[in-house]
Write an enzyme that holds these catalytic residues in place. Structure first.
Site, short mmCIF file in Angstrom:
data_model
loop_
_atom_site.label_atom_id
_atom_site.label_comp_id
_atom_site.label_asym_id
_atom_site.label_seq_id
_atom_site.Cartn_x
_atom_site.Cartn_y
_atom_site.Cartn_z
N ASP A 1 0.85 -1.18 0.00
CA ASP A 1 0.00 0.00 0.00
C ASP A 1 0.89 1.24 0.00
OD1 ASP A 1 -1.78 2.07 0.45
OD2 ASP A 1 -2.78 1.12 2.15
N LYS B 1 -2.11 10.78 -12.86
CA LYS B 1 -3.49 10.74 -13.34
C LYS B 1 -4.37 11.56 -12.43
CE LYS B 1 -5.70 6.77 -13.20
NZ LYS B 1 -6.04 5.42 -13.70
#
Length: 235
Positions: free
Chosen positions: A125, A189
């Protein structure tokens, strides 16, 4: 619907990544286990020219064409560059970086990713505080480029999903500002809508140039855009 042989329902491969040269759109037989949205997504993938060309060229995903177009314009993927790829699964961006001569690249994703030597890949993560130091240890020095194609799992609640998207972008920006070498590049993004202006304004304080880029391979009906920040001013 007629039961044509599968080869007759294949999409004609495009040339040069363009929208032209397509055959009649393929329709898939509905499977009971698929929801209507899953069915629509699968049909779109089969008929999408960039997905078809990615399969033909052996790319991990159609996203390879997005980073290709961005790098053709800004020229940051080059031999000798150190690169970090955040949210790399399934590996399309890292694949293009390697094809363009990058040999020192590390990436991280929650999902497992098939090996892409010489890239070093963490299944972890990114928001785990231990992730950043591990990436830097593997890279062996300050990166020239930080890429982020991360997107959070959505819950279907618009405001919550938007907050999660912005939160991941902010985490990627914070990481880039902490580790990039002076003159470095950050690509992430993002999505059109509330919060993007603030993100751009913040980046402009730390980079000489910040652009919003919509590659041709990014679907026109998608709000997806890419923030490209070049010329990191340093800490």
């Amino acid at each position: 619907m007629t039961d044509d042989p599968p080869r007759k329902r294949m999409v004609k491969l495009p040339t040069g990544g363009q929208e032209g040269g397509r055959g009649k759109p393929a329709r898939l037989k509905t499977a009971k286990q698929r929801t209507p949205s899953q069915q629509a997504w699968l049909e779109r993938q089969v008929n999408d020219p960039f997905s078809a060309k990615a399969r033909a060229l052996g790319y991990r995903s159609r996203a390879a064409f997005k980073i290709t177009e961005i790098d053709d314009r800004f020229h940051f993927l080059k031999p000798g560059a150190r690169v970090v790829d955040l949210g790399l699964a399934p590996g399309g961006w890292t694949q293009i970086a390697i094809l363009r001569g990058v040999t020192n690249i590390v990436g991280v994703d929650l999902l497992p990713v098939d090996p892409l030597p010489p890239a070093q890949i963490l299944q972890m993560d990114f928001t785990d505080p231990a992730c950043g130091p591990k990436l830097m240890e593997l890279l062996g020095g300050a990166p020239d480029v930080v890429l982020s194609d991360m997107a959070p799992n959505t819950v279907g609640h618009r405001e919550t999903d938007h907050l999660r998207i912005v939160g991941l972008i902010e985490a990627a920006i914070a990481f880039a500002l902490e580790v990039l070498r002076p003159g470095g590049t950050f690509v992430a993004k993002s999505f059109q809508g509330g919060g993007s202006d603030q993100l751009i304004a913040g980046l402009k304080r730390h980079f000489t140039e910040v652009k919003n880029v919509k590659p041709k391979a990014s679907r026109q009906d998608s709000s997806e855009v890419f923030l490209v920040a070049t010329g990191f001013k340093g800490r």
